[in-house]
Design a protein around this motif. Structure first.
Motif, PDB file in Angstrom:
ATOM      1  N   LEU A   1       0.837  -1.213   0.000  1.00  0.00           N
ATOM      2  CA  LEU A   1       0.000   0.000   0.000  1.00  0.00           C
ATOM      3  C   LEU A   1       0.869   1.259   0.000  1.00  0.00           C
ATOM      4  O   LEU A   1       0.603   2.212  -0.738  1.00  0.00           O
ATOM      5  CB  LEU A   1      -0.917  -0.023   1.233  1.00  0.00           C
ATOM      6  N   PHE A   2       1.912   1.249   0.800  1.00  0.00           N
ATOM      7  CA  PHE A   2       2.796   2.420   0.870  1.00  0.00           C
ATOM      8  C   PHE A   2       3.551   2.592  -0.457  1.00  0.00           C
ATOM      9  O   PHE A   2       3.643   3.695  -0.995  1.00  0.00           O
ATOM     10  CB  PHE A   2       3.784   2.222   2.030  1.00  0.00           C
ATOM     11  N   GLY A   3       4.051   1.482  -0.994  1.00  0.00           N
ATOM     12  CA  GLY A   3       4.853   1.542  -2.226  1.00  0.00           C
ATOM     13  C   GLY A   3       4.042   2.012  -3.422  1.00  0.00           C
ATOM     14  O   GLY A   3       4.411   2.977  -4.099  1.00  0.00           O
ATOM     15  N   ILE A   4       2.929   1.330  -3.669  1.00  0.00           N
ATOM     16  CA  ILE A   4       2.135   1.693  -4.858  1.00  0.00           C
ATOM     17  C   ILE A   4       1.237   2.902  -4.554  1.00  0.00           C
ATOM     18  O   ILE A   4       1.231   3.894  -5.272  1.00  0.00           O
ATOM     19  CB  ILE A   4       1.241   0.515  -5.308  1.00  0.00           C
ATOM     20  N   GLY A   5       0.464   2.770  -3.463  1.00  0.00           N
ATOM     21  CA  GLY A   5      -0.601   3.740  -3.222  1.00  0.00           C
ATOM     22  C   GLY A   5      -0.087   5.111  -2.822  1.00  0.00           C
ATOM     23  O   GLY A   5      -0.588   6.127  -3.312  1.00  0.00           O
ATOM     24  N   TYR A   6       0.925   5.148  -1.977  1.00  0.00           N
ATOM     25  CA  TYR A   6       1.394   6.460  -1.527  1.00  0.00           C
ATOM     26  C   TYR A   6       2.603   6.946  -2.345  1.00  0.00           C
ATOM     27  O   TYR A   6       2.517   7.932  -3.065  1.00  0.00           O
ATOM     28  CB  TYR A   6       1.730   6.445  -0.035  1.00  0.00           C
ATOM     29  N   LEU A   7       3.708   6.196  -2.261  1.00  0.00           N
ATOM     30  CA  LEU A   7       4.931   6.654  -2.953  1.00  0.00           C
ATOM     31  C   LEU A   7       4.703   6.723  -4.466  1.00  0.00           C
ATOM     32  O   LEU A   7       5.149   7.665  -5.131  1.00  0.00           O
ATOM     33  CB  LEU A   7       6.093   5.708  -2.633  1.00  0.00           C
ATOM     34  N   GLY A   8       4.024   5.721  -4.990  1.00  0.00           N
ATOM     35  CA  GLY A   8       3.750   5.707  -6.435  1.00  0.00           C
ATOM     36  C   GLY A   8       2.957   6.927  -6.851  1.00  0.00           C
ATOM     37  O   GLY A   8       3.261   7.578  -7.863  1.00  0.00           O
ATOM     38  N   SER A   9       1.962   7.276  -6.066  1.00  0.00           N
ATOM     39  CA  SER A   9       1.120   8.439  -6.401  1.00  0.00           C
ATOM     40  C   SER A   9       1.919   9.739  -6.325  1.00  0.00           C
ATOM     41  O   SER A   9       1.764  10.634  -7.161  1.00  0.00           O
ATOM     42  CB  SER A   9      -0.075   8.510  -5.448  1.00  0.00           C
ATOM     43  N   VAL A  10       2.783   9.836  -5.319  1.00  0.00           N
ATOM     44  CA  VAL A  10       3.608  11.055  -5.168  1.00  0.00           C
ATOM     45  C   VAL A  10       4.523  11.211  -6.388  1.00  0.00           C
ATOM     46  O   VAL A  10       4.628  12.293  -6.979  1.00  0.00           O
ATOM     47  CB  VAL A  10       4.452  10.975  -3.871  1.00  0.00           C
TER      48      VAL A  10
ATOM     49  N   LYS B   1      14.804  -0.986   6.637  1.00  0.00           N
ATOM     50  CA  LYS B   1      14.709  -2.349   6.128  1.00  0.00           C
ATOM     51  C   LYS B   1      15.054  -2.456   4.638  1.00  0.00           C
ATOM     52  O   LYS B   1      15.356  -3.536   4.144  1.00  0.00           O
ATOM     53  CB  LYS B   1      13.282  -2.884   6.332  1.00  0.00           C
ATOM     54  N   ILE B   2      14.916  -1.344   3.914  1.00  0.00           N
ATOM     55  CA  ILE B   2      15.090  -1.399   2.452  1.00  0.00           C
ATOM     56  C   ILE B   2      16.186  -0.421   2.039  1.00  0.00           C
ATOM     57  O   ILE B   2      15.953   0.783   1.911  1.00  0.00           O
ATOM     58  CB  ILE B   2      13.762  -1.033   1.739  1.00  0.00           C
ATOM     59  N   PRO B   3      17.386  -0.909   1.809  1.00  0.00           N
ATOM     60  CA  PRO B   3      18.500   0.001   1.530  1.00  0.00           C
ATOM     61  C   PRO B   3      18.323   0.811   0.248  1.00  0.00           C
ATOM     62  O   PRO B   3      18.863   1.921   0.138  1.00  0.00           O
ATOM     63  CB  PRO B   3      19.710  -0.945   1.389  1.00  0.00           C
ATOM     64  N   THR B   4      17.566   0.316  -0.706  1.00  0.00           N
ATOM     65  CA  THR B   4      17.427   1.054  -1.972  1.00  0.00           C
ATOM     66  C   THR B   4      16.308   2.093  -1.935  1.00  0.00           C
ATOM     67  O   THR B   4      16.118   2.833  -2.890  1.00  0.00           O
ATOM     68  CB  THR B   4      17.145   0.078  -3.143  1.00  0.00           C
ATOM     69  N   PHE B   5      15.577   2.164  -0.839  1.00  0.00           N
ATOM     70  CA  PHE B   5      14.486   3.139  -0.725  1.00  0.00           C
ATOM     71  C   PHE B   5      15.076   4.503  -0.382  1.00  0.00           C
ATOM     72  O   PHE B   5      15.774   4.659   0.612  1.00  0.00           O
ATOM     73  CB  PHE B   5      13.499   2.650   0.341  1.00  0.00           C
ATOM     74  N   ASP B   6      14.774   5.494  -1.245  1.00  0.00           N
ATOM     75  CA  ASP B   6      15.305   6.843  -1.051  1.00  0.00           C
ATOM     76  C   ASP B   6      14.155   7.806  -0.741  1.00  0.00           C
ATOM     77  O   ASP B   6      13.521   8.335  -1.668  1.00  0.00           O
ATOM     78  CB  ASP B   6      16.038   7.289  -2.327  1.00  0.00           C
ATOM     79  N   PRO B   7      13.851   8.051   0.531  1.00  0.00           N
ATOM     80  CA  PRO B   7      12.706   8.914   0.876  1.00  0.00           C
ATOM     81  C   PRO B   7      12.755  10.284   0.204  1.00  0.00           C
ATOM     82  O   PRO B   7      11.727  10.854  -0.136  1.00  0.00           O
ATOM     83  CB  PRO B   7      12.802   9.025   2.403  1.00  0.00           C
ATOM     84  N   LYS B   8      13.956  10.809   0.003  1.00  0.00           N
ATOM     85  CA  LYS B   8      14.076  12.147  -0.609  1.00  0.00           C
ATOM     86  C   LYS B   8      13.432  12.201  -1.995  1.00  0.00           C
ATOM     87  O   LYS B   8      12.965  13.232  -2.443  1.00  0.00           O
ATOM     88  CB  LYS B   8      15.557  12.523  -0.721  1.00  0.00           C
ATOM     89  N   SER B   9      13.440  11.060  -2.669  1.00  0.00           N
ATOM     90  CA  SER B   9      12.850  11.018  -4.007  1.00  0.00           C
ATOM     91  C   SER B   9      11.355  11.288  -3.984  1.00  0.00           C
ATOM     92  O   SER B   9      10.734  11.514  -5.021  1.00  0.00           O
ATOM     93  CB  SER B   9      13.095   9.651  -4.646  1.00  0.00           C
ATOM     94  N   TYR B  10      10.780  11.229  -2.786  1.00  0.00           N
ATOM     95  CA  TYR B  10       9.343  11.446  -2.649  1.00  0.00           C
ATOM     96  C   TYR B  10       9.045  12.653  -1.764  1.00  0.00           C
ATOM     97  O   TYR B  10       7.943  12.804  -1.243  1.00  0.00           O
ATOM     98  CB  TYR B  10       8.687  10.186  -2.045  1.00  0.00           C
ATOM     99  N   GLY B  11      10.073  13.466  -1.564  1.00  0.00           N
ATOM    100  CA  GLY B  11       9.902  14.643  -0.724  1.00  0.00           C
ATOM    101  C   GLY B  11       9.729  14.310   0.745  1.00  0.00           C
ATOM    102  O   GLY B  11       9.177  15.101   1.519  1.00  0.00           O
ATOM    103  N   LEU B  12      10.195  13.128   1.162  1.00  0.00           N
ATOM    104  CA  LEU B  12      10.039  12.725   2.574  1.00  0.00           C
ATOM    105  C   LEU B  12      11.358  12.873   3.336  1.00  0.00           C
ATOM    106  O   LEU B  12      12.422  12.703   2.746  1.00  0.00           O
ATOM    107  CB  LEU B  12       9.574  11.259   2.658  1.00  0.00           C
TER     108      LEU B  12
END
Lengths: 275, 462
Positions: B185-194, B451-462
């Motif tokens: 849900l976070f990956g597709i629904g939130y980050l994907g939408s952003v 938990k996810i080293p390849t996740f870059d929050p900055k890419s989503y303004g987080l």
């Protein structure tokens, strides 16, 4: 609406069959499965350790490892307990009783508990061998590679993960540095999979030989992979440790190509002509 | 243009939806309309491996694909068709290659349009080269090159631009592999939408300067990954009910392109497109039974139900017994579109629509979810929370769960224990999630970055 009427009247059996429902046997506890019974230790503390891995319960596995280490050697905790649990999980996955998330959670539990045992041991457990894994240059799709790496680690291999969109040069350098028993490359697209023959050729030109270069992914097919030396077409991610073990046992890439279904121990449609 | 969130459905009744008709048809050069009363067949073919070695060889390959498709269109009497080119890495990475390849194909299509009057259009689907751990999704070299290539394709004569963006994929992949519905849900629904909002605001702006439509974006990297991992009935990697939940969530995400100004026809491999058509009324491309060249799904007929442009899936450029693949696969989609157009002309469109739907409606939970009356229900759940990208994605998943459980309890849909257990477990997790986006994001940010080293929050303004 016609759909509602049709739903009342139609004989679905004449339209489709959900074979997964039809073949599903009665629910049994994992420890009662005959293949699990074969590998599951009977004595404690190994049984508790193995069961924690089977249920993918990280907290319990870590606690069980800490308790066991008070009286048991770290190597025994790993080999006679945790690893047996993972063997059981592999058996359950192979027969369709367990699914990918089950395996991942079990692998997480095993990794966490193993770290506790290795800390006591004072070093990392000796690995079966090293495998280098990469996703082809220009290709960002890495779920297949991540699965390969997970299956290798869970089966006692050192998996060097180079990541995605990896330039050929970096792959060559890693092979020189780690001298792996197997190299794996994955790609989703037809135009990125061309990295594989380029890498194979560059390795040959530099006189470097890798026992197996396992290649797979979305658009990758056997005829393409077998068009260059060292290439072995990998059909499923969970086949990777078995291919690496075959290489460790001294089989050449030519032999692995020929004996693929036998090596992975199941029917593989893509190798039906070599069964 | 700002982002216009949907809080109402374009269609008031699912029965008003039928193939070949959309509330808001789209006209593209050369004189092809989508959703204007007929279905357009589409073909796409991947260049032969090795032709990407130079600009020259790739351009020749592109021209050859276009020529072979156009020739077959005329040979079998197709009134119109779409040629889509999904970019290989080099085509998007080098904007001048993107320009030259598009131009080569546009020239061929124009030649056939001038000579025979066959209406044709050219879709360029740029590659999403961006990688979170290599410079991030915003403003990296890869990101800038995508923008340049979109512009070059517009200049060179693309009728429309589509994409399959990858925002949220690192978290989604983690969720798929560990059966973590919150991560999905976070990956597709939130980050994907952003990320969609970032990507499509820019793409729409570029296209608006040219005679090129900003078409849309599918969740190929997310919901299709789930469908692919779930596989056939004997697949061992992901529950089909979980894949269906991911699909419902993806509708809330793919909708963002339209909210940013994309007009459709939405890209074909978005099986979520029926839901988005119900919400927005824009025309859609779809694939299904003629995508067998690339993958197996369990709803090959159902996806025809409300399609406006019927497509194959990428196939190698090579010779088949029946000719080169651009010709062969256009013939396959062309005859399917002809059947639908015949149904429209003879007043049988709704009957054929329902036959397509019913064939697969209970074959698999994914089909149950996407059957147009149910897709419509998911659409309604989305617009109810239309202004909140998190809540609407959650609502889509919960409605999807309800739809599958109803069909199961009515003994229409059979489920395995694994499918049923997963559905119940995931539903209970989804129900327990907070009703405030801020709290949900905060929870996720405490968990997934470590938990996810390849996740870059900055890419989503987080």
């Amino acid at each position: 609406m016609a759909l509602l009427d049709w739903a009342k009247k139609a004989d679905f059996d004449m339209m489709f069959k959900r074979y997964n429902v039809i073949i599903e046997g009665p629910a049994i506890k994992p420890e009662d499965d005959p293949d699990v019974k074969k590998v599951l230790p009977k004595e404690e503390p190994f049984r508790t350790l193995a069961m924690a891995v089977i249920f993918g319960d990280t907290e319990k596995a870590v606690q069980a490892a800490k308790t066991a280490l008070e009286r048991t050697s770290p190597l025994d905790v790993i080999e006679k307990g945790l690893a047996k649990g993972m063997d059981a999980v592999s058996a359950l996955y192979a027969k369709g009783a367990y699914f990918l998330p089950d395996i991942m959670l079990s692998a997480d539990a095993m990794t966490a508990a193993m770290a506790v045992a290795e800390q006591k041991l004072g070093r990392a457990r000796e690995k079966k061998g090293t495998v280098v894994s990469f996703v082809a240059e220009g290709d960002p799709h890495d779920i297949g590679k991540n699965l390969v790496v997970m299956f290798l680690k869970a089966n006692g291999f050192e998996a060097v993960d180079l990541g995605r969109d990896v330039p050929d040069k970096e792959v060559i350098e890693a092979v020189k540095k780690y001298k792996p028993v197997m190299l794996t490359g994955t790609a989703l697209m037809t135009t990125t999979m061309t990295a594989f023959p380029r890498v194979a050729k560059a390795l040959q030109e530099q006189g470097i030989s890798v026992p197996v270069f396992g290649c797979g992914g979305g658009a990758v097919k056997r005829d393409f992979v077998e068009s260059y030396d060292m290439g072995v077409y990998g059909v499923k991610a969970f086949h990777a440790p078995k291919l690496a073990e075959a290489a460790l046992a001294g089989k050449s890439w030519k032999e692995i190509r020929k004996e693929y279904p036998k090596i992975v121990g199941e029917f593989v449609a893509e190798y039906a002509d070599r069964m | 243009m700002g982002v216009r969130r949907y809080t109402k459905m374009a269609y008031k009744d699912p029965d008003d939806m039928v193939f070949g008709h959309a509330k808001f048809p789209v006209l593209e050069h050369w004189n092809v309309q989508f959703g204007a009363g007929y279905v357009v067949p589409e073909v796409k073919v991947a260049p032969e491996a090795g032709t990407e070695r130079s600009k020259d060889t790739l351009v020749k390959e592109m021209a050859s694909i276009a020529e072979q498709a156009a020739a077959r269109a005329v040979d079998i009497g197709l009134p119109a068709f779409m040629l889509e080119q999904e970019h290989v890495f080099q085509q998007t990475y080098h904007p001048d290659w993107g320009y030259a390849c598009t131009l080569a194909q546009a020239e061929v299509l124009k030649k056939y349009y001038d000579e025979y009057g066959v209406r044709a259009c050219l879709r360029q689907t740029v590659g999403d080269l961006r990688i979170e751990e290599k410079g991030g999704l915003r403003g990296s070299e890869y990101d800038n090159r995508i923008a340049e290539t979109i512009e070059e394709c517009c200049k060179a004569g693309a009728s429309d631009i589509a994409a399959e963006t990858m925002g949220g994929k690192s978290v989604l992949d983690y969720g798929v592999m560990r059966g973590d519905i919150k991560a999905i849900l976070f990956g597709i629904g939130y980050l994907g939408s952003v990320d969609m909002e970032y990507f499509w605001t820019r793409a729409v702006n570029i296209c608006s300067k040219y005679d090129t439509r900003p078409a849309g974006d599918t969740n190929c990297s997310g919901a299709n990954t789930c469908m692919y991992v779930a596989g056939g009935l004997l697949g061992k990697d992901m529950s089909h009910t979980a894949a269906a939940l991911a699909r419902a969530i993806s509708a809330a995400r793919s909708l963002v392109a339209v909210e940013c100004g994309a007009t459709g026809p939405l890209k074909d491999c978005g099986y979520e497109n029926t839901i988005i058509k119900a919400i927005t009324g824009v025309p859609i491309c779809q694939e299904g039974k003629n995508a067998v060249c690339a993958h197996a799904d369990v709803m090959g007929n159902l996806t025809c139900q409300v399609v406006d442009c019927w497509s194959n899936e990428s196939v190698f450029h090579r010779e088949e017994m029946g000719g080169p693949t651009p010709a062969v696969w256009l013939q396959a989609t062309g005859y399917e579109a002809a059947l639908m157009n015949t149904a429209i002309q003879t007043g049988n469109a709704k009957t054929l629509r329902d036959l397509y739907t019913f064939t697969d409606m209970y074959r698999d939970p994914q089909g149950t979810l996407l059957a147009y009356p149910n897709a419509f229900r998911v659409g309604k759940a989305i617009v109810e929370y239309g202004k909140d990208i998190y809540l609407r994605a959650r609502a889509a998943a919960l409605e999807a769960s309800k739809i599958m459980m109803e069909a199961y309890e009515a003994k229409l849909l059979q489920l395995t224990r694994f499918e049923l257990d997963t559905l119940r477990k995931y539903t209970s997790i989804l129900e327990s999630l907070p009703m405030e986006a801020e709290i949900f994001v905060d929870q996720c940010m405490r968990e997934y970055p470590r938990k996810i080293p390849t996740f870059d929050p900055k890419s989503y303004g987080l």
